[in-house]
Design a protein around this motif. Structure first.
Motif, PDB file in Angstrom:
ATOM      1  N   PRO A 331       0.816  -1.217   0.000  1.00  9.43           N
ATOM      2  CA  PRO A 331       0.000   0.000   0.000  1.00  9.43           C
ATOM      3  C   PRO A 331       0.849   1.266   0.000  1.00  9.43           C
ATOM      4  O   PRO A 331       1.889   1.337   0.668  1.00  9.43           O
ATOM      5  N   SER A 332       0.399   2.258  -0.743  1.00  6.95           N
ATOM      6  CA  SER A 332       1.051   3.561  -0.697  1.00  6.95           C
ATOM      7  C   SER A 332       0.559   4.359   0.505  1.00  6.95           C
ATOM      8  O   SER A 332       1.224   5.294   0.958  1.00  6.95           O
ATOM      9  N   ASN A 333      -0.609   3.990   1.026  1.00  9.50           N
ATOM     10  CA  ASN A 333      -1.206   4.653   2.180  1.00  9.50           C
ATOM     11  C   ASN A 333      -1.293   3.671   3.343  1.00  9.50           C
ATOM     12  O   ASN A 333      -1.910   2.602   3.215  1.00  9.50           O
ATOM     13  N   PRO A 334      -0.703   3.963   4.482  1.00 13.58           N
ATOM     14  CA  PRO A 334      -0.731   3.023   5.618  1.00 13.58           C
ATOM     15  C   PRO A 334      -2.121   2.796   6.195  1.00 13.58           C
ATOM     16  O   PRO A 334      -2.295   1.917   7.048  1.00 13.58           O
ATOM     17  N   ASP A 335      -3.112   3.565   5.740  1.00 19.80           N
ATOM     18  CA  ASP A 335      -4.475   3.348   6.235  1.00 19.80           C
ATOM     19  C   ASP A 335      -4.971   1.936   5.925  1.00 19.80           C
ATOM     20  O   ASP A 335      -5.844   1.410   6.634  1.00 19.80           O
ATOM     21  N   VAL A 336      -4.417   1.319   4.884  1.00 22.06           N
ATOM     22  CA  VAL A 336      -4.815  -0.054   4.548  1.00 22.06           C
ATOM     23  C   VAL A 336      -4.488  -0.999   5.705  1.00 22.06           C
ATOM     24  O   VAL A 336      -5.258  -1.910   6.026  1.00 22.06           O
ATOM     25  N   ASN A 350      -7.160  -8.521  20.772  1.00 21.05           N
ATOM     26  CA  ASN A 350      -6.415  -8.552  22.041  1.00 21.05           C
ATOM     27  C   ASN A 350      -5.168  -9.430  21.954  1.00 21.05           C
ATOM     28  O   ASN A 350      -4.167  -9.174  22.641  1.00 21.05           O
ATOM     29  N   ASN A 351      -5.226 -10.483  21.136  1.00 23.30           N
ATOM     30  CA  ASN A 351      -4.095 -11.422  21.046  1.00 23.30           C
ATOM     31  C   ASN A 351      -3.532 -11.454  19.630  1.00 23.30           C
ATOM     32  O   ASN A 351      -2.881 -12.426  19.236  1.00 23.30           O
ATOM     33  N   ALA A 352      -3.776 -10.391  18.862  1.00 24.71           N
ATOM     34  CA  ALA A 352      -3.408 -10.399  17.452  1.00 24.71           C
ATOM     35  C   ALA A 352      -1.953 -10.006  17.229  1.00 24.71           C
ATOM     36  O   ALA A 352      -1.337  -9.334  18.072  1.00 24.71           O
ATOM     37  N   GLN A 353      -1.416 -10.414  16.093  1.00 21.26           N
ATOM     38  CA  GLN A 353      -0.078 -10.026  15.669  1.00 21.26           C
ATOM     39  C   GLN A 353       0.030 -10.152  14.155  1.00 21.26           C
ATOM     40  O   GLN A 353      -0.841 -10.717  13.500  1.00 21.26           O
ATOM     41  N   TRP A 354       1.133  -9.600  13.625  1.00 28.59           N
ATOM     42  CA  TRP A 354       1.406  -9.661  12.191  1.00 28.59           C
ATOM     43  C   TRP A 354       2.248 -10.897  11.891  1.00 28.59           C
ATOM     44  O   TRP A 354       3.071 -11.318  12.699  1.00 28.59           O
ATOM     45  N   LEU A 355       2.044 -11.449  10.704  1.00 28.27           N
ATOM     46  CA  LEU A 355       2.831 -12.585  10.230  1.00 28.27           C
ATOM     47  C   LEU A 355       3.309 -12.271   8.823  1.00 28.27           C
ATOM     48  O   LEU A 355       2.496 -12.049   7.914  1.00 28.27           O
ATOM     49  N   THR A 356       4.632 -12.257   8.626  1.00 25.19           N
ATOM     50  CA  THR A 356       5.161 -11.897   7.315  1.00 25.19           C
ATOM     51  C   THR A 356       6.610 -12.342   7.201  1.00 25.19           C
ATOM     52  O   THR A 356       7.197 -12.852   8.160  1.00 25.19           O
ATOM     53  N   SER A 357       7.198 -12.135   6.023  1.00 24.07           N
ATOM     54  CA  SER A 357       8.591 -12.505   5.790  1.00 24.07           C
ATOM     55  C   SER A 357       9.515 -11.333   6.094  1.00 24.07           C
ATOM     56  O   SER A 357       9.077 -10.197   6.281  1.00 24.07           O
ATOM     57  N   LYS A 358      10.800 -11.609   6.072  1.00 24.05           N
ATOM     58  CA  LYS A 358      11.806 -10.602   6.399  1.00 24.05           C
ATOM     59  C   LYS A 358      11.802  -9.447   5.394  1.00 24.05           C
ATOM     60  O   LYS A 358      11.973  -8.285   5.757  1.00 24.05           O
ATOM     61  N   LEU A 359      11.594  -9.754   4.102  1.00 16.92           N
ATOM     62  CA  LEU A 359      11.621  -8.708   3.073  1.00 16.92           C
ATOM     63  C   LEU A 359      10.441  -7.752   3.222  1.00 16.92           C
ATOM     64  O   LEU A 359      10.583  -6.541   3.050  1.00 16.92           O
ATOM     65  N   ILE A 360       9.268  -8.292   3.541  1.00 13.24           N
ATOM     66  CA  ILE A 360       8.102  -7.421   3.750  1.00 13.24           C
ATOM     67  C   ILE A 360       8.295  -6.606   5.024  1.00 13.24           C
ATOM     68  O   ILE A 360       7.941  -5.421   5.079  1.00 13.24           O
ATOM     69  N   LEU A 361       8.898  -7.216   6.035  1.00 15.18           N
ATOM     70  CA  LEU A 361       9.168  -6.498   7.275  1.00 15.18           C
ATOM     71  C   LEU A 361      10.075  -5.299   7.023  1.00 15.18           C
ATOM     72  O   LEU A 361       9.876  -4.218   7.604  1.00 15.18           O
ATOM     73  N   ALA A 362      11.058  -5.457   6.143  1.00 15.77           N
ATOM     74  CA  ALA A 362      11.956  -4.341   5.815  1.00 15.77           C
ATOM     75  C   ALA A 362      11.171  -3.178   5.219  1.00 15.77           C
ATOM     76  O   ALA A 362      11.466  -2.004   5.494  1.00 15.77           O
ATOM     77  N   ALA A 363      10.151  -3.484   4.417  1.00 14.63           N
ATOM     78  CA  ALA A 363       9.326  -2.419   3.825  1.00 14.63           C
ATOM     79  C   ALA A 363       8.429  -1.772   4.880  1.00 14.63           C
ATOM     80  O   ALA A 363       8.200  -0.546   4.848  1.00 14.63           O
ATOM     81  N   LYS A 368       5.168   5.685   7.886  1.00 15.40           N
ATOM     82  CA  LYS A 368       4.925   6.676   8.934  1.00 15.40           C
ATOM     83  C   LYS A 368       3.437   6.986   9.023  1.00 15.40           C
ATOM     84  O   LYS A 368       2.682   6.778   8.069  1.00 15.40           O
ATOM     85  N   ASP A 369       3.041   7.532  10.180  1.00 13.65           N
ATOM     86  CA  ASP A 369       1.664   8.008  10.302  1.00 13.65           C
ATOM     87  C   ASP A 369       1.588   9.464   9.830  1.00 13.65           C
ATOM     88  O   ASP A 369       2.577  10.037   9.350  1.00 13.65           O
ATOM     89  N   GLY A 370       0.420  10.065   9.979  1.00 16.40           N
ATOM     90  CA  GLY A 370       0.227  11.431   9.503  1.00 16.40           C
ATOM     91  C   GLY A 370       1.072  12.465  10.213  1.00 16.40           C
ATOM     92  O   GLY A 370       1.305  13.563   9.674  1.00 16.40           O
ATOM     93  N   ASP A 371       1.568  12.139  11.398  1.00 21.54           N
ATOM     94  CA  ASP A 371       2.417  13.068  12.154  1.00 21.54           C
ATOM     95  C   ASP A 371       3.904  12.788  11.978  1.00 21.54           C
ATOM     96  O   ASP A 371       4.729  13.350  12.708  1.00 21.54           O
ATOM     97  N   GLY A 372       4.234  11.900  11.040  1.00 19.73           N
ATOM     98  CA  GLY A 372       5.639  11.605  10.767  1.00 19.73           C
ATOM     99  C   GLY A 372       6.270  10.601  11.708  1.00 19.73           C
ATOM    100  O   GLY A 372       7.493  10.420  11.692  1.00 19.73           O
ATOM    101  N   ARG A 373       5.477   9.921  12.525  1.00 22.38           N
ATOM    102  CA  ARG A 373       6.016   8.916  13.443  1.00 22.38           C
ATOM    103  C   ARG A 373       6.050   7.554  12.753  1.00 22.38           C
ATOM    104  O   ARG A 373       5.100   7.178  12.058  1.00 22.38           O
ATOM    105  N   TYR A 374       7.132   6.832  12.977  1.00 21.87           N
ATOM    106  CA  TYR A 374       7.280   5.528  12.344  1.00 21.87           C
ATOM    107  C   TYR A 374       6.329   4.517  12.977  1.00 21.87           C
ATOM    108  O   TYR A 374       6.198   4.445  14.209  1.00 21.87           O
ATOM    109  N   LEU A 375       5.681   3.721  12.119  1.00 17.08           N
ATOM    110  CA  LEU A 375       4.709   2.740  12.597  1.00 17.08           C
ATOM    111  C   LEU A 375       5.383   1.489  13.147  1.00 17.08           C
ATOM    112  O   LEU A 375       4.810   0.774  13.967  1.00 17.08           O
TER     113      LEU A 375
END
Length: 465
Positions: A331-336, A350-363, A368-375
């Protein structure tokens, strides 16, 4: 020279020969390893935070270069190197956490040959098995192994109070191999869990047969409020469906040279458990993600094709996806990503997490959010993973790569969403024929897997819509 002196001389010569062999092997290490760069989890966390601070600065410079129309090749290359460095630090942190956990276990420094809760019969069978592994053609060792197993089996059948120690029946080797002692089975299972990311986050059950089923309530029982003397109306009957995991035979094939097995300093137990655990974990990892259910588990992505339909209208057993908004890119927009989070019901978040590969994690680190803070944020405490949108991340290299129509990112409560079943009992078979000079040991068990609750996991699909 009398008989006693002759035996003493022979023993001295034998011990000298073994000691010389040990010195020769100690002088030339089997494997060169780099000295560990980190000494504690706290040091790892500090280094990861320092690296991410530099990473954010470099990425901010890259963004400014893009805005100014300047080339970004140097920034991209630097960020790629920093991604590798942070991944390496994260892996070292994980290894240190596992070491500290093991050292904190009761009995870690107690020594002794018998494992925690291991009976004399189990210990004798284990030792007999290791003796047989060293010399699989030795009939006397094989006979002793059978005798110790029969003693173990007799104790297990003595009464209902005895715990499961010998579920498999020993026959001749050609007829199916020998049962692994439970203590070895537990060691292999524990090491596999350390290696396999899906085992760490899914529901894992030990079952007695491959006919295991779970009933799952997809509608919920009816409910009403009533007064003390009000009549009770009949509530709705729960809508139950069966979750039936598909099973396959997981087979590891540790191989050692006959020379190694003859070596008194060769640790058979460590070799067998680590080799079998690593091999099984790698094979299971592929199946738990994309297995098609044919002689193997049905993976998280191996069920019916995911659809865009919401929970209320989607058939049970089918996952929902959200499109990335781009045909072949994240996504070009982190809102997705926020949409993925809030498409999940609150009880699963409550018990959720992300599951992905190392290359996607690098991306993901660059968003950033709308205030420039890294997600993405590094772990700040021991035992905790890095987070994205304040939810932990589990790396699984068997997740799909970035490509059109792929599902490279999942979010959800995987304990609720995915089921792994281990059939009790492992078996071992020897093979000293197919590769001259080497002995193979086939360690096998039955493993099943299936999506459990498809409302508890959401997927990101790389697609425009």
């Amino acid at each position: 020279m009398n008989k006693t002196q002759h035996m003493a001389t022979l023993l001295a010569v034998t011990m000298a020969a073994h000691f010389a062999a040990f010195q020769a092997k100690a002088a030339v290490p089997y494997e060169m390893r780099e000295e560990p760069t980190l000494r504690s989890v706290a040091e790892a966390i500090d280094k990861i935070n320092t690296a991410f601070t530099e990473y954010k600065k470099t990425n901010d410079d890259r963004i400014e270069a893009i805005k100014s129309g300047k080339p970004t090749a140097d920034f991209d290359a630097k960020l790629a190197r920093m991604d590798e460095a942070m991944n390496s630090l994260t892996e070292q942190k994980s290894r240190l956490e596992k070491v500290e956990t093991k050292l904190a276990r009761p009995g870690a420094f107690s020594g002794g040959d018998r494992g925690p809760g291991e009976s004399q019969e189990e210990n004798e069978y284990k030792e007999a098995l290791y003796d047989w592994i060293r010399a699989p053609k030795d009939f006397q060792r094989e006979q002793r192994m059978q005798q110790t197993f029969q003693a173990l089996e007799a104790k297990s059948n003595a009464g209902p109070g005895e715990r499961r120690a010998a579920q498999a029946t020993v026959g001749n080797n050609a007829g199916g191999g020998y049962a692994l002692p439970e203590v070895i089975e537990r060691s292999i299972a524990r090491l596999s869990a350390d290696i396999s990311p899906i085992r760490q986050i899914a529901t894992v059950r030990q079952v007695g047969s491959t006919d295991y089923k779970e009933l799952f309530d997809i509608g919920g029982a009816g409910f009403e409020w009533v007064g003390e003397t009000d009549p009770r109306n009949q509530t709705d009957t729960p809508n139950l469906v069966e979750v039936v995991p598909t099973f396959g035979m997981a087979s590891a094939k540790p191989q050692a040279s006959e020379e190694s097995l003859d070596d008194l300093f060769f640790n058979v137990e460590d070799w067998l458990t680590s080799s079998a655990a690593e091999s099984m974990a790698v094979g299971e990892g592929v199946a738990f993600i994309g297995g098609n259910g044919v002689k193997k588990p049905t993976g998280i992505l191996g069920g019916p094709a995911p659809v865009a339909t919401a929970d209320a209208q989607r058939a049970f057993g089918t996952l929902q996806y959200l499109a990335s908004g781009q045909a072949a890119a994240l996504p070009s927009n982190p809102d997705v990503f926020l949409d993925m989070v809030y498409s999940l019901r609150a009880r699963y978040r409550n018990n959720a997490q992300w599951l992905t590969s190392k290359l996607i994690l690098a991306a993901l680190r660059k968003y950033k959010d709308g205030d420039g803070r890294y997600l993405w944020q590094p772990a700040l405490t021991a035992g905790q993973p890095a987070t994205f949108l304040n939810y932990g991340i589990t790396e699984a290299e068997d997740m799909p790569a970035l490509a059109a129509n792929a599902f490279p990112l999942a979010f959800g409560d995987f304990k609720e969403g995915y089921l792994i079943c281990d059939r009790v009992g492992m078996r071992i078979t020897r093979d000293e024929i197919t590769t001259p000079g080497f002995v193979k040991f086939y360690v096998r068990k039955r493993v099943g897997g299936k999506l459990r609750n498809t409302q508890a996991i959401k997927l990101l699909k790389i697609a425009a819509a």
